[in-house]
Design an enzyme around this catalytic site. Structure first.
Site, PDB file in Angstrom:
ATOM      1  CG  ASN A   9      44.697  20.815  99.594  1.00 13.20           C
ATOM      2  OD1 ASN A   9      43.843  21.146 100.402  1.00 13.20           O
ATOM      3  ND2 ASN A   9      45.295  19.620  99.635  1.00 13.20           N
ATOM      4  CE  LYS A  11      48.331  20.008 101.933  1.00  9.03           C
ATOM      5  NZ  LYS A  11      49.559  19.207 102.080  1.00  9.03           N
ATOM      6  CG  HIS A  96      45.717  15.147  99.479  1.00  4.72           C
ATOM      7  ND1 HIS A  96      46.624  14.908 100.487  1.00  4.72           N
ATOM      8  CD2 HIS A  96      46.185  16.214  98.794  1.00  4.72           C
ATOM      9  CE1 HIS A  96      47.594  15.804 100.417  1.00  4.72           C
ATOM     10  NE2 HIS A  96      47.357  16.610  99.382  1.00  4.72           N
ATOM     11  CD  GLU A  98      48.312  16.224 103.531  1.00  2.02           C
ATOM     12  OE1 GLU A  98      47.285  16.930 103.571  1.00  2.02           O
ATOM     13  OE2 GLU A  98      49.433  16.687 103.207  1.00  2.02           O
ATOM     14  CD  GLU A 168      49.215  16.438  95.386  1.00  4.93           C
ATOM     15  OE1 GLU A 168      49.478  17.641  95.354  1.00  4.93           O
ATOM     16  OE2 GLU A 168      48.599  15.902  96.312  1.00  4.93           O
ATOM     17  N   GLY A 174      54.740  18.933 100.908  1.00  2.26           N
ATOM     18  CA  GLY A 174      54.993  19.639 102.163  1.00  2.26           C
ATOM     19  C   GLY A 174      56.408  19.477 102.705  1.00  2.26           C
ATOM     20  CB  SER A 212      57.784  21.059  97.602  1.00  2.00           C
ATOM     21  OG  SER A 212      57.586  20.340  98.794  1.00  2.00           O
TER      22      SER A 212
HETATM   23  C1  PEP Z   1      49.447  18.986  98.532  1.00  2.00           C
HETATM   24  O1  PEP Z   1      49.264  18.693  99.712  1.00  2.00           O
HETATM   25  O2  PEP Z   1      48.637  18.625  97.666  1.00  2.00           O
HETATM   26  C2  PEP Z   1      50.655  19.736  98.189  1.00  2.00           C
HETATM   27  C3  PEP Z   1      51.051  19.762  96.948  1.00  2.00           C
HETATM   28  O3  PEP Z   1      51.289  20.385  99.228  1.00  2.00           O
HETATM   29  P1  PEP Z   1      52.641  21.262  99.133  1.00  2.00           P
HETATM   30  O4  PEP Z   1      52.483  22.210  97.994  1.00  2.00           O
HETATM   31  O5  PEP Z   1      52.729  21.931 100.463  1.00  2.00           O
HETATM   32  O6  PEP Z   1      53.746  20.288  98.905  1.00  2.00           O
END
Ligand code: PEP
Length: 270
Positions: A9, A11, A96, A98, A168, A174, A212
């Site tokens: 992803n 973003k 998601h 966000e 998640e 992040g 992460s």
């Molecule tokens: C995400 O935004 O779906 C995500 C897993 O981001 P990151 O790997 O940066 O934590």
């Protein structure tokens, strides 16, 4: 089909130059890892077609980060499911955290999106997960149940057929704070069992972990029996790091066929 699903992803990141060097790297170093895994790249909408042209001849699939709930009309700035499908998208990320946070997407809107994505035979990747506050107050399971229940209430008990669920935990996205893999394993198992309470006919439930992930921690996650794939944000922006994660997964899983998660999504290779 025995595959492990790894989704990038991107973003709101990337550029024409970044895309060129990313796929140059794949051509030179990474094509051998594309066979055994299902790799999906979800770039910003503006770059979907460019990425599609790059992946047309290799075993990588196109993902979208979002879709509108309308098919056409006066909805400035939006992209419809038919447009995504027309340019080659196979997977669409929905829910998601966000988008829940910055765009106020609730479970009603998310359900409408899932409905459309399935209607047009694409594959939703439904993100669920709790905040740090929820976790610290012991509410992880309550939050997950609610996220699943609301969607089932709107779309019915069979809604999770041909869907990917991405667990998640929001506090792990992040932040560099990857969760404890053993704990994630328990939650993934819970999610699968919970979906089965509603739909005992469901054969395969594919639950990815996101939060992460990087080359240092990936092994501890993929070695958990109910982690069927990874949704990767930051680490997917750098081709070398992303394919290192894929390489580690590939090498770890290749001789352990029982670790390859069987899933069949009827439209996947259409
Ligand atoms: C995400 O935004 O779906 C995500 C897993 O981001 P990151 O790997 O940066 O934590």
């Amino acid at each position: 089909m025995n595959k492990f699903l790894i989704v990038a992803n991107w973003k709101l990141n990337g550029s024409i130059n970044m895309i060129s060097s990313f796929f140059e790297y794949i051509k030179l170093h990474a094509s051998i890892y594309l066979e055994k895994n299902v790799i999906v790249i979800a770039p910003p909408t503006i770059y979907l077609e460019r990425v599609y042209r790059k992946i047309a001849k290799i075993n990588i699939f196109l993902g979208a980060q979002n879709v509108d709930i309308n098919l056409k009309g006066a909805f400035t700035g939006e992209t419809s499911i038919t447009m995504l499908k027309e340019i080659g998208v196979k997977y669409v990320i929905v829910g998601h955290s966000e988008r829940r946070l910055w765009h106020h997407e609730n479970n009603d809107i998310i359900s409408k999106k899932i409905y459309l994505i399935k209607k047009f035979n694409l594959i939703p990747i439904l993100c669920i997960g709790e905040t740090k506050y929820d976790r610290d107050h012991g509410k992880t399971i309550t939050i997950i149940k609610k996220q699943l229940d609301d969607i089932i209430a709107i779309l019915g008990k069979l809604v999770f057929q041909n869907i990917v669920i991405a667990y998640e935990p929001i506090w792990a996205i992040g932040t560099g704070l990857a969760a404890d893999p053993k704990n994630i394993q328990l939650i993934h198992k819970f999610i699968k069992n919970y979906v089965r309470i509603y739909d005992s006919s469901i054969k395969n439930i594919l639950v990815q972990y996101g939060g992460s992930i990087n080359q240092k921690n990936v092994k501890s996650f993929i070695s958990q029996p109910d982690i069927d794939g990874l949704l990767i944000g930051s680490a997917s922006l750098n081709a070398e790091e992303f394919f290192k994660i894929i390489q580690i997964s590939h090498n770890f899983l290749k001789n352990k066929i029982s670790y390859y998660k069987y899933f069949y999504i009827s439209n996947h290779l259409n």
